[in-house]
Scaffold this motif. Structure first.
Motif, PDB file in Angstrom:
ATOM      1  N   GLU A 147       0.835  -1.188   0.000  1.00 12.67           N
ATOM      2  CA  GLU A 147       0.000   0.000   0.000  1.00 12.67           C
ATOM      3  C   GLU A 147       0.877   1.248   0.000  1.00 12.67           C
ATOM      4  O   GLU A 147       1.834   1.355   0.763  1.00 12.67           O
ATOM      5  CB  GLU A 147      -0.926   0.016   1.213  1.00 12.67           C
ATOM      6  N   LYS A 176      -1.781   6.866   4.619  1.00 12.32           N
ATOM      7  CA  LYS A 176      -2.049   5.861   3.604  1.00 12.32           C
ATOM      8  C   LYS A 176      -2.850   6.509   2.473  1.00 12.32           C
ATOM      9  O   LYS A 176      -3.838   7.194   2.716  1.00 12.32           O
ATOM     10  CB  LYS A 176      -2.837   4.692   4.188  1.00 12.32           C
ATOM     11  N   SER A 220      -4.844   5.231   0.269  1.00 11.93           N
ATOM     12  CA  SER A 220      -6.235   4.776   0.190  1.00 11.93           C
ATOM     13  C   SER A 220      -7.123   5.531   1.183  1.00 11.93           C
ATOM     14  O   SER A 220      -8.257   5.879   0.872  1.00 11.93           O
ATOM     15  CB  SER A 220      -6.324   3.270   0.441  1.00 11.93           C
TER      16      SER A 220
END
Length: 94
Positions: free
Chosen positions: A39, A79, A81
């Motif tokens: 990620e 992050k 996302s």
């Protein structure tokens, strides 16, 4: 599960059975681990560049809780996302 009755088994056979079982179990859980490891994350400067704002703006967003962040020692990261999800929620609110 099958019922297996063993009358005798040598150490090599037992090791082979255990090795095959562990390998099969690891193969099932491995894709999730790979997804988490790859990620994309941003530092404060990288997030500022990504959003087209200044570092003090990112610090203000962090303080207000707009973006979830993670900290290891003095290193702060976000992050991608979660940043994208927060931006999507912000767009729907107005």
């Amino acid at each position: 599960m099958e019922n297996i009755i063993l009358t005798s088994i040598n150490l090599q056979s037992l090791e082979l059975i255990i090795q095959k079982s562990v390998t099969a179990a690891m193969a099932v859980s491995k894709p999730e681990t790979i997804t988490n490891e790859t990620e994309q994350t941003f530092s404060i400067q990288e997030l500022a560049n990504y959003l087209g704002v200044t570092k003090p703006t990112i610090h203000a967003y962090k303080k207000r809780g707009i973006f979830k962040y993670y900290q290891t020692g003095r290193t702060v990261f976000f992050k991608k996302s979660e940043v994208d999800a927060a931006l999507a929620i912000g767009k729907t609110k107005g």
